[in-house]
Motif scaffolding. Structure first.
Motif, PDB file in Angstrom:
ATOM      1  N   ALA A  79     -23.068  14.318   8.002  1.00 18.77           N
ATOM      2  CA  ALA A  79     -22.637  14.115   9.749  1.00 18.77           C
ATOM      3  C   ALA A  79     -21.219  14.966   9.598  1.00 18.77           C
ATOM      4  O   ALA A  79     -20.954  15.547  10.519  1.00 18.77           O
ATOM      5  CB  ALA A  79     -23.406  13.441  10.442  1.00 18.77           C
ATOM      6  N   PHE A  80     -20.523  14.198   9.693  1.00 20.80           N
ATOM      7  CA  PHE A  80     -19.505  14.210   9.416  1.00 20.80           C
ATOM      8  C   PHE A  80     -18.993  15.134   9.288  1.00 20.80           C
ATOM      9  O   PHE A  80     -18.291  15.925  10.111  1.00 20.80           O
ATOM     10  CB  PHE A  80     -18.384  12.342   9.145  1.00 20.80           C
ATOM     11  CG  PHE A  80     -16.749  13.082   9.640  1.00 20.80           C
ATOM     12  CD1 PHE A  80     -16.498  12.709  10.279  1.00 20.80           C
ATOM     13  CD2 PHE A  80     -16.104  13.230   8.137  1.00 20.80           C
ATOM     14  CE1 PHE A  80     -15.764  12.722  10.787  1.00 20.80           C
ATOM     15  CE2 PHE A  80     -14.095  13.109   8.198  1.00 20.80           C
ATOM     16  CZ  PHE A  80     -14.366  13.269  10.095  1.00 20.80           C
ATOM     17  N   TRP A  81     -18.417  16.059   7.742  1.00 19.92           N
ATOM     18  CA  TRP A  81     -18.337  17.254   7.899  1.00 19.92           C
ATOM     19  C   TRP A  81     -18.827  18.122   8.343  1.00 19.92           C
ATOM     20  O   TRP A  81     -18.074  18.948   8.764  1.00 19.92           O
ATOM     21  CB  TRP A  81     -18.239  17.181   5.922  1.00 19.92           C
ATOM     22  CG  TRP A  81     -17.167  15.997   5.760  1.00 19.92           C
ATOM     23  CD1 TRP A  81     -17.287  15.320   4.719  1.00 19.92           C
ATOM     24  CD2 TRP A  81     -15.930  16.576   5.616  1.00 19.92           C
ATOM     25  NE1 TRP A  81     -16.675  14.497   4.071  1.00 19.92           N
ATOM     26  CE2 TRP A  81     -15.679  15.126   4.572  1.00 19.92           C
ATOM     27  CE3 TRP A  81     -15.100  17.297   6.202  1.00 19.92           C
ATOM     28  CZ2 TRP A  81     -13.779  15.414   4.671  1.00 19.92           C
ATOM     29  CZ3 TRP A  81     -13.719  17.047   5.914  1.00 19.92           C
ATOM     30  CH2 TRP A  81     -12.904  16.056   5.077  1.00 19.92           C
ATOM     31  N   ALA A  82     -20.031  18.088   8.594  1.00 24.92           N
ATOM     32  CA  ALA A  82     -20.672  18.686   9.462  1.00 24.92           C
ATOM     33  C   ALA A  82     -20.455  18.951  10.741  1.00 24.92           C
ATOM     34  O   ALA A  82     -20.126  19.960  11.511  1.00 24.92           O
ATOM     35  CB  ALA A  82     -22.044  19.154   8.794  1.00 24.92           C
ATOM     36  N   SER A  83     -20.040  18.444  11.281  1.00 20.78           N
ATOM     37  CA  SER A  83     -19.725  17.903  12.559  1.00 20.78           C
ATOM     38  C   SER A  83     -17.657  18.668  12.445  1.00 20.78           C
ATOM     39  O   SER A  83     -17.859  19.744  13.897  1.00 20.78           O
ATOM     40  CB  SER A  83     -19.392  16.479  13.580  1.00 20.78           C
ATOM     41  OG  SER A  83     -20.541  16.094  13.341  1.00 20.78           O
ATOM     42  N   VAL A  84     -17.629  18.694  12.115  1.00 19.45           N
ATOM     43  CA  VAL A  84     -16.002  18.779  11.590  1.00 19.45           C
ATOM     44  C   VAL A  84     -16.054  20.146  11.688  1.00 19.45           C
ATOM     45  O   VAL A  84     -14.861  20.442  12.081  1.00 19.45           O
ATOM     46  CB  VAL A  84     -14.669  17.552  10.356  1.00 19.45           C
ATOM     47  CG1 VAL A  84     -13.143  18.981  10.294  1.00 19.45           C
ATOM     48  CG2 VAL A  84     -15.445  16.765  10.436  1.00 19.45           C
ATOM     49  N   VAL A  85     -16.898  20.600  10.090  1.00 21.46           N
ATOM     50  CA  VAL A  85     -16.612  22.036  10.523  1.00 21.46           C
ATOM     51  C   VAL A  85     -17.139  22.768  11.829  1.00 21.46           C
ATOM     52  O   VAL A  85     -16.542  24.225  12.300  1.00 21.46           O
ATOM     53  CB  VAL A  85     -17.370  22.338   9.161  1.00 21.46           C
ATOM     54  CG1 VAL A  85     -17.846  24.064   9.131  1.00 21.46           C
ATOM     55  CG2 VAL A  85     -16.538  22.287   7.883  1.00 21.46           C
ATOM     56  N   VAL A  86     -17.883  22.356  12.118  1.00 24.33           N
ATOM     57  CA  VAL A  86     -18.764  23.237  13.818  1.00 24.33           C
ATOM     58  C   VAL A  86     -17.123  23.133  14.816  1.00 24.33           C
ATOM     59  O   VAL A  86     -16.939  23.931  15.783  1.00 24.33           O
ATOM     60  CB  VAL A  86     -19.939  22.592  13.887  1.00 24.33           C
ATOM     61  CG1 VAL A  86     -20.235  23.141  15.470  1.00 24.33           C
ATOM     62  CG2 VAL A  86     -21.135  22.998  13.600  1.00 24.33           C
ATOM     63  N   LEU A  87     -16.578  21.539  14.968  1.00 23.62           N
ATOM     64  CA  LEU A  87     -15.801  21.414  15.301  1.00 23.62           C
ATOM     65  C   LEU A  87     -14.557  22.302  15.874  1.00 23.62           C
ATOM     66  O   LEU A  87     -14.121  23.225  16.480  1.00 23.62           O
ATOM     67  CB  LEU A  87     -15.052  20.431  15.831  1.00 23.62           C
ATOM     68  CG  LEU A  87     -14.009  19.846  15.989  1.00 23.62           C
ATOM     69  CD1 LEU A  87     -13.820  19.326  17.860  1.00 23.62           C
ATOM     70  CD2 LEU A  87     -13.440  18.178  15.681  1.00 23.62           C
TER      71      LEU A  87
END
Length: 257
Positions: A79-87
């Motif tokens: 969830a964290f890495w997906a969120s950072v990529v989307v951000l």
């Protein structure tokens, strides 16, 4: 005791009663996020580059929200890495959209509140509205990423040998189930926040064209549409990162006790 303090205490007690230790962690993460948001405002006010503050604050808030909200390593890392990529993707998109829309600053409806005040604060209002739009999407990104990652973690727990194609299909199916409710939540949050403004528009007999070209309305609707896009993009991003994590061999047995 003020009403805000009373409501805060009620919220804390309910979160602990319902969620136990996890509820207490979630409440602490809420307080920490508020503190970092306030600190970000102070930094921008002291002319620290808004884009740098936005990225740093966004990553910190995502980390606090995700890692304090769940104990499972596979779920939180995905969830964290997906969120950072989307951000990072959204920052580029928001910059282009806000630069093109030119909806930064104050509208005519703010003239009474600003009377006698100087708006020459030495900070680019374009950068400020980019910061506002970016930070307003963080909750939607983290929520969608956690929902996808948690669902896929459960699936992999039951079927550890699931193929990448089947895992991708499962992630998209989970995404279809959460997108509808998430988008409705964002929409009604937007509508409720601007209800007084809509009533004002109606009382002043604004035409439809005037409303959709109003600076305040445009800036808010852009933020909501960006949040919609963030939720949709988070679904495949979380699924692909989960597949990558699976190949790296991160599973529940690696959770730090």
């Amino acid at each position: 005791m003020s009403s805000i303090t009373a409501l805060g205490l009620v919220l804390m007690l309910l979160m602990i009663a319902v969620g136990g230790r996890q509820g207490w962690s979630a409440f602490l993460s809420l307080l920490l996020n508020f503190g970092f948001l306030f600190f970000a405002i102070i930094l921008i006010a002291f002319h620290v580059p808004p884009m740098m503050v936005t990225l740093m604050t966004g990553v910190i808030i995502l980390a606090i929200t995700i890692f304090m909200g769940e104990d499972d390593l596979r779920t939180t890392v995905t969830a964290f890495w997906a969120s950072v990529v989307v951000l990072l993707v959204l920052v580029v998109l928001i910059y282009l959209v806000e630069h093109w829309a030119m909806a930064q600053g104050f509208g005519l409806e703010d003239s009474d509140d600003l009377e006698g005040m100087s708006t020459a604060i030495g900070i680019s209002y374009l950068k400020v509205i980019i910061t506002t739009a970016t930070l307003s999407t963080l909750g939607a990104i983290a929520e969608a990423a956690m929902a996808i990652a948690a669902g896929l973690t459960e699936i992999l727990g039951e079927h550890p040998d699931l193929s990448d194609n089947r895992l991708m299909q499962s992630g998209m199916e989970i995404g279809k189930q959460i997108i509808g409710t998430t988008l409705n939540t964002l929409f009604f949050g937007f509508f409720g926040g601007l209800l007084a403004l809509f009533i004002w528009f109606a009382g002043l007999n604004y035409s439809f064209g005037t409303i959709i070209n109003d600076k305040i309305f445009v800036s808010e609707i852009i933020a909501v549409l960006i949040s919609f896009i963030a939720v949709i993009v988070t679904v495949p991003a979380s699924t692909m990162i989960m597949i990558w994590q699976k190949h790296r061999g991160i599973d529940k047995d690696e959770v730090v006790k």
